[in-house]
Design a protein around this motif. Sequence first.
Motif, PDB file in Angstrom:
ATOM      1  N   LEU A 108       0.587  -0.973   0.040  1.00 58.13           N
ATOM      2  CA  LEU A 108      -0.238  -0.258   0.002  1.00 58.13           C
ATOM      3  C   LEU A 108       0.787   1.206   0.170  1.00 58.13           C
ATOM      4  O   LEU A 108       1.611   1.235   0.259  1.00 58.13           O
ATOM      5  CB  LEU A 108      -1.198   0.026   1.036  1.00 58.13           C
ATOM      6  CG  LEU A 108      -2.377  -1.243   0.842  1.00 58.13           C
ATOM      7  CD1 LEU A 108      -2.210  -1.194   3.341  1.00 58.13           C
ATOM      8  CD2 LEU A 108      -3.181  -0.907   0.085  1.00 58.13           C
ATOM      9  N   ASP A 109       0.254   2.289  -0.141  1.00 57.38           N
ATOM     10  CA  ASP A 109       0.931   3.736   0.000  1.00 57.38           C
ATOM     11  C   ASP A 109       1.214   4.542   1.739  1.00 57.38           C
ATOM     12  O   ASP A 109       0.448   3.533   2.134  1.00 57.38           O
ATOM     13  CB  ASP A 109       0.556   4.760  -1.084  1.00 57.38           C
ATOM     14  CG  ASP A 109      -1.466   5.129  -1.118  1.00 57.38           C
ATOM     15  OD1 ASP A 109      -1.361   4.868   0.448  1.00 57.38           O
ATOM     16  OD2 ASP A 109      -1.696   5.682  -1.689  1.00 57.38           O
ATOM     17  N   ARG A 110       1.681   5.050   1.417  1.00 54.85           N
ATOM     18  CA  ARG A 110       2.384   5.490   3.008  1.00 54.85           C
ATOM     19  C   ARG A 110       0.922   6.166   4.019  1.00 54.85           C
ATOM     20  O   ARG A 110       0.461   5.281   4.879  1.00 54.85           O
ATOM     21  CB  ARG A 110       3.289   6.320   3.073  1.00 54.85           C
ATOM     22  CG  ARG A 110       4.072   7.170   4.001  1.00 54.85           C
ATOM     23  CD  ARG A 110       4.616   8.235   4.372  1.00 54.85           C
ATOM     24  NE  ARG A 110       5.516   8.088   3.691  1.00 54.85           N
ATOM     25  CZ  ARG A 110       6.951   8.729   3.650  1.00 54.85           C
ATOM     26  NH1 ARG A 110       7.044   9.881   3.980  1.00 54.85           N
ATOM     27  NH2 ARG A 110       8.391   7.628   2.953  1.00 54.85           N
ATOM     28  N   THR A 111       0.223   6.629   2.894  1.00 56.59           N
ATOM     29  CA  THR A 111      -0.770   6.608   3.970  1.00 56.59           C
ATOM     30  C   THR A 111      -2.058   5.694   4.073  1.00 56.59           C
ATOM     31  O   THR A 111      -2.339   6.520   5.163  1.00 56.59           O
ATOM     32  CB  THR A 111      -2.226   8.227   2.979  1.00 56.59           C
ATOM     33  OG1 THR A 111      -1.555   9.319   2.242  1.00 56.59           O
ATOM     34  CG2 THR A 111      -3.221   8.135   3.548  1.00 56.59           C
ATOM     35  N   ALA A 112      -1.926   4.814   3.922  1.00 51.87           N
ATOM     36  CA  ALA A 112      -2.689   3.454   3.798  1.00 51.87           C
ATOM     37  C   ALA A 112      -2.721   3.003   4.926  1.00 51.87           C
ATOM     38  O   ALA A 112      -2.787   2.608   5.637  1.00 51.87           O
ATOM     39  CB  ALA A 112      -3.290   3.335   2.899  1.00 51.87           C
ATOM     40  N   ASN A 113      -0.388   3.440   4.832  1.00 54.06           N
ATOM     41  CA  ASN A 113       0.100   2.425   6.053  1.00 54.06           C
ATOM     42  C   ASN A 113      -0.841   3.014   8.024  1.00 54.06           C
ATOM     43  O   ASN A 113      -0.360   2.155   8.584  1.00 54.06           O
ATOM     44  CB  ASN A 113       1.344   2.553   5.284  1.00 54.06           C
ATOM     45  CG  ASN A 113       2.098   1.348   4.595  1.00 54.06           C
ATOM     46  OD1 ASN A 113       0.471   0.735   4.174  1.00 54.06           O
ATOM     47  ND2 ASN A 113       3.326   1.732   4.332  1.00 54.06           N
ATOM     48  N   ARG A 114      -0.419   4.141   7.667  1.00 53.42           N
ATOM     49  CA  ARG A 114      -0.603   4.992   8.695  1.00 53.42           C
ATOM     50  C   ARG A 114      -2.069   4.257   8.713  1.00 53.42           C
ATOM     51  O   ARG A 114      -2.561   4.943  10.046  1.00 53.42           O
ATOM     52  CB  ARG A 114      -0.389   6.534   8.079  1.00 53.42           C
ATOM     53  CG  ARG A 114       0.557   7.091   8.074  1.00 53.42           C
ATOM     54  CD  ARG A 114       1.835   6.935   8.733  1.00 53.42           C
ATOM     55  NE  ARG A 114       2.090   6.145   8.504  1.00 53.42           N
ATOM     56  CZ  ARG A 114       3.152   5.225   8.466  1.00 53.42           C
ATOM     57  NH1 ARG A 114       3.591   5.639   7.377  1.00 53.42           N
ATOM     58  NH2 ARG A 114       3.494   3.763   8.296  1.00 53.42           N
ATOM     59  N   LEU A 115      -2.902   4.688   7.692  1.00 47.42           N
ATOM     60  CA  LEU A 115      -4.695   4.245   8.680  1.00 47.42           C
ATOM     61  C   LEU A 115      -4.242   2.317   9.163  1.00 47.42           C
ATOM     62  O   LEU A 115      -5.086   2.486  10.362  1.00 47.42           O
ATOM     63  CB  LEU A 115      -5.750   4.613   7.700  1.00 47.42           C
ATOM     64  CG  LEU A 115      -6.874   3.369   8.028  1.00 47.42           C
ATOM     65  CD1 LEU A 115      -7.532   4.348   9.070  1.00 47.42           C
ATOM     66  CD2 LEU A 115      -7.517   3.670   6.080  1.00 47.42           C
ATOM     67  N   MET A 116      -3.527   1.324   9.026  1.00 44.14           N
ATOM     68  CA  MET A 116      -3.696   0.140   8.865  1.00 44.14           C
ATOM     69  C   MET A 116      -1.956   0.535  10.465  1.00 44.14           C
ATOM     70  O   MET A 116      -3.360  -0.439  11.292  1.00 44.14           O
ATOM     71  CB  MET A 116      -2.651  -0.562   7.552  1.00 44.14           C
ATOM     72  CG  MET A 116      -3.132  -0.235   6.541  1.00 44.14           C
ATOM     73  SD  MET A 116      -4.921  -1.701   6.837  1.00 44.14           S
ATOM     74  CE  MET A 116      -5.791   0.208   5.523  1.00 44.14           C
ATOM     75  N   GLU A 117      -2.354   1.748  10.526  1.00 48.60           N
ATOM     76  CA  GLU A 117      -1.585   0.941  12.140  1.00 48.60           C
ATOM     77  C   GLU A 117      -2.311   1.521  13.075  1.00 48.60           C
ATOM     78  O   GLU A 117      -2.344   0.941  14.010  1.00 48.60           O
ATOM     79  CB  GLU A 117      -0.235   2.028  12.048  1.00 48.60           C
ATOM     80  CG  GLU A 117       0.788   1.665  11.079  1.00 48.60           C
ATOM     81  CD  GLU A 117       2.436   2.841  11.114  1.00 48.60           C
ATOM     82  OE1 GLU A 117       2.891   2.973  10.932  1.00 48.60           O
ATOM     83  OE2 GLU A 117       2.037   3.639  11.088  1.00 48.60           O
ATOM     84  N   ARG A 118      -3.675   2.245  12.865  1.00 46.42           N
ATOM     85  CA  ARG A 118      -4.565   2.660  13.969  1.00 46.42           C
ATOM     86  C   ARG A 118      -5.402   1.769  13.385  1.00 46.42           C
ATOM     87  O   ARG A 118      -5.823   1.210  14.525  1.00 46.42           O
ATOM     88  CB  ARG A 118      -5.707   4.176  13.316  1.00 46.42           C
ATOM     89  CG  ARG A 118      -4.458   5.349  13.072  1.00 46.42           C
ATOM     90  CD  ARG A 118      -5.310   6.199  12.185  1.00 46.42           C
ATOM     91  NE  ARG A 118      -6.338   6.846  13.091  1.00 46.42           N
ATOM     92  CZ  ARG A 118      -7.227   7.482  12.320  1.00 46.42           C
ATOM     93  NH1 ARG A 118      -7.514   7.685  10.888  1.00 46.42           N
ATOM     94  NH2 ARG A 118      -8.419   7.438  13.107  1.00 46.42           N
ATOM     95  N   ILE A 119      -5.734   0.887  12.896  1.00 47.83           N
ATOM     96  CA  ILE A 119      -6.619   0.103  13.039  1.00 47.83           C
ATOM     97  C   ILE A 119      -5.859  -1.669  14.211  1.00 47.83           C
ATOM     98  O   ILE A 119      -6.833  -1.932  13.930  1.00 47.83           O
ATOM     99  CB  ILE A 119      -5.992  -0.465  11.802  1.00 47.83           C
ATOM    100  CG1 ILE A 119      -7.997   0.621  10.838  1.00 47.83           C
ATOM    101  CG2 ILE A 119      -7.959  -2.302  11.493  1.00 47.83           C
ATOM    102  CD1 ILE A 119      -7.889   0.140   9.313  1.00 47.83           C
ATOM    103  N   LEU A 120      -4.886  -1.793  14.005  1.00 48.71           N
ATOM    104  CA  LEU A 120      -4.323  -2.679  14.731  1.00 48.71           C
ATOM    105  C   LEU A 120      -3.514  -1.744  15.826  1.00 48.71           C
ATOM    106  O   LEU A 120      -2.785  -2.687  16.788  1.00 48.71           O
ATOM    107  CB  LEU A 120      -3.141  -3.134  13.201  1.00 48.71           C
ATOM    108  CG  LEU A 120      -3.254  -3.722  12.043  1.00 48.71           C
ATOM    109  CD1 LEU A 120      -2.451  -4.738  11.455  1.00 48.71           C
ATOM    110  CD2 LEU A 120      -4.588  -4.887  12.225  1.00 48.71           C
ATOM    111  N   GLY A 121      -3.849  -0.747  15.732  1.00 42.54           N
ATOM    112  CA  GLY A 121      -3.197  -0.134  17.473  1.00 42.54           C
ATOM    113  C   GLY A 121      -3.185  -1.191  18.907  1.00 42.54           C
ATOM    114  O   GLY A 121      -2.477  -0.622  18.974  1.00 42.54           O
ATOM    115  N   ASP A 122      -4.758  -1.746  18.917  1.00 39.50           N
ATOM    116  CA  ASP A 122      -4.416  -2.311  19.773  1.00 39.50           C
ATOM    117  C   ASP A 122      -3.806  -4.224  19.939  1.00 39.50           C
ATOM    118  O   ASP A 122      -4.311  -4.721  20.387  1.00 39.50           O
ATOM    119  CB  ASP A 122      -6.267  -2.620  19.836  1.00 39.50           C
ATOM    120  CG  ASP A 122      -6.948  -3.243  19.309  1.00 39.50           C
ATOM    121  OD1 ASP A 122      -7.077  -3.287  17.977  1.00 39.50           O
ATOM    122  OD2 ASP A 122      -8.069  -3.643  19.598  1.00 39.50           O
TER     123      ASP A 122
END
Length: 233
Positions: free
Chosen positions: A200-214
């Motif tokens: 994915l691109d960098r913006t999508a990666n940041r979203l994925m980090e939030r989704i997996l944050g817990d």
Amino acid sequence: MGSEANEGKALETELDGVRYERIPIKTRLVGPTDDIVEIVTTFAHSVVRPGDILFVTEKIVAITQGRAYPVDEITPRPLATRLSRYVTRTPSGIGLGLPETMEMALRECGTPRILFAAAVAVVTKPFGRRGDFYRVAGPKARGIDGPTSGTIPPYNSQVVLAPERPSEVAAVLRAALGTPVDVLIVDINDFGGNVLGSTLDRTANRLMERILGDNPLGQGHQSTPLGVIRRVV
């Protein structure tokens, strides 16, 4: 196939009004002679659907690359012993708080970089800044996992380094799956995490980090080093 959360973890999360499932995928014990492509395709094939995002923990990628070392085979130099005393340990892991893990950081990143990172941390820590050591030392230092009692044997007595070429691994896995999905190589724990490699691109990666944050995969013996992110519609 029904979706089931790991014990103590939530299957779903909601961000910006959108709901996502984080489906854990159980595997067998992965070792240094295993092929990461074979492992992922075998265990993820029946779970992934078109449009999913498969996330793979950095630890099993590194293990299949031969980057796990028994702690009793690592001889720390005196500098590693001294530096490790100043590392703050957290409930998420030892990090570089062991002489053996610090020794591997010196080998991976080079002594000058680790010394510079330590010097920066000494200067900035009194001002309330945290994490400058790892920001300067880089992802190879941040990705080193030390031995912990909650880890599945034999890795509870091994030091596992960050994987090599994680973005290349993600691209190879996406091609091997034969399903239109994206792939992430992630380093996550109960305090958050990072995408190390991605299709994915960098913006999508940041979203994925939030989704997996817990940390939906958990921190211990769950044997789920893979998972799927799926938007709930």
